[in-house]
Design a protein around this motif. Structure first.
Motif, short mmCIF file in Angstrom:
data_model
loop_
_atom_site.label_atom_id
_atom_site.label_comp_id
_atom_site.label_asym_id
_atom_site.label_seq_id
_atom_site.Cartn_x
_atom_site.Cartn_y
_atom_site.Cartn_z
N SER A 18 0.83 -1.21 0.00
CA SER A 18 0.00 0.00 0.00
C SER A 18 0.86 1.26 0.00
O SER A 18 0.50 2.26 -0.61
N SER A 21 2.11 2.00 -3.50
CA SER A 21 1.10 2.48 -4.44
C SER A 21 0.76 3.95 -4.22
O SER A 21 -0.08 4.50 -4.93
N ASN A 22 1.41 4.59 -3.25
CA ASN A 22 1.17 6.00 -2.96
C ASN A 22 2.00 6.88 -3.89
O ASN A 22 3.10 6.52 -4.32
N PRO A 34 -2.42 1.24 -7.78
CA PRO A 34 -3.24 1.29 -6.57
C PRO A 34 -4.16 0.09 -6.40
O PRO A 34 -4.41 -0.35 -5.29
N GLY A 37 -1.80 -2.65 -5.06
CA GLY A 37 -1.31 -2.32 -3.72
C GLY A 37 -2.39 -2.44 -2.65
O GLY A 37 -2.19 -3.08 -1.62
N TRP A 38 -3.53 -1.84 -2.90
CA TRP A 38 -4.60 -1.88 -1.91
C TRP A 38 -5.31 -3.23 -1.89
O TRP A 38 -5.82 -3.66 -0.87
N LEU A 41 -3.21 -5.34 0.29
CA LEU A 41 -3.43 -4.94 1.69
C LEU A 41 -4.73 -5.53 2.24
O LEU A 41 -4.74 -6.06 3.36
N TRP A 73 3.23 0.98 8.83
CA TRP A 73 3.30 2.22 8.05
C TRP A 73 4.29 3.21 8.66
O TRP A 73 5.03 3.88 7.93
#
Length: 107
Positions: A18, A21-22, A34, A37-38, A41, A73
């Motif tokens: 995640s 993907s930012n 994204p 990535g999400w 997650l 994170w």
């Protein structure tokens, strides 16, 4: 203890995907999609919660998974600030921290 370590490792992978993907990530030249990535997650949270539910109540296991995600994170942000453009260093050192953190689980 193996199950706790596996669940926390899954949360590390999900948190790292995640982060990658930012738009503001500093490890890769091009960000990760994204959706990928999400999606990783969400799958990591689900599987981690299922693993934790062997020891804890379902709601507690979800809260513990999300707490591990928040820890990851913060750890990723700190490590990526010291090693920009070095995803291998961040991944390995972060995984070592997560495995050491899993030693406190007691399960």
């Amino acid at each position: 203890m193996f199950i706790t370590g596996l669940a926390l490792t899954l949360m590390w992978i999900g948190g790292l995907c995640s982060y990658l993907s930012n738009d503001k990530q500093s490890l890769l030249k091009n960000k990760l999609s994204p959706v990928i990535g999400w999606g990783v997650l969400i799958c990591a949270i689900l599987f981690s919660s299922m693993l934790f539910s062997q020891f804890y109540a379902p709601v507690t296991s979800v809260i513990f998974s999300i707490g591990a995600l928040l820890f990851n994170w913060i750890l990723i942000s700190l490590l990526a600030g010291h090693w920009p453009q070095k995803p291998i260093n961040v991944s390995v050192v972060g995984l070592v921290f997560v495995v050491l953190f899993a030693q406190f689980g007691g399960a």
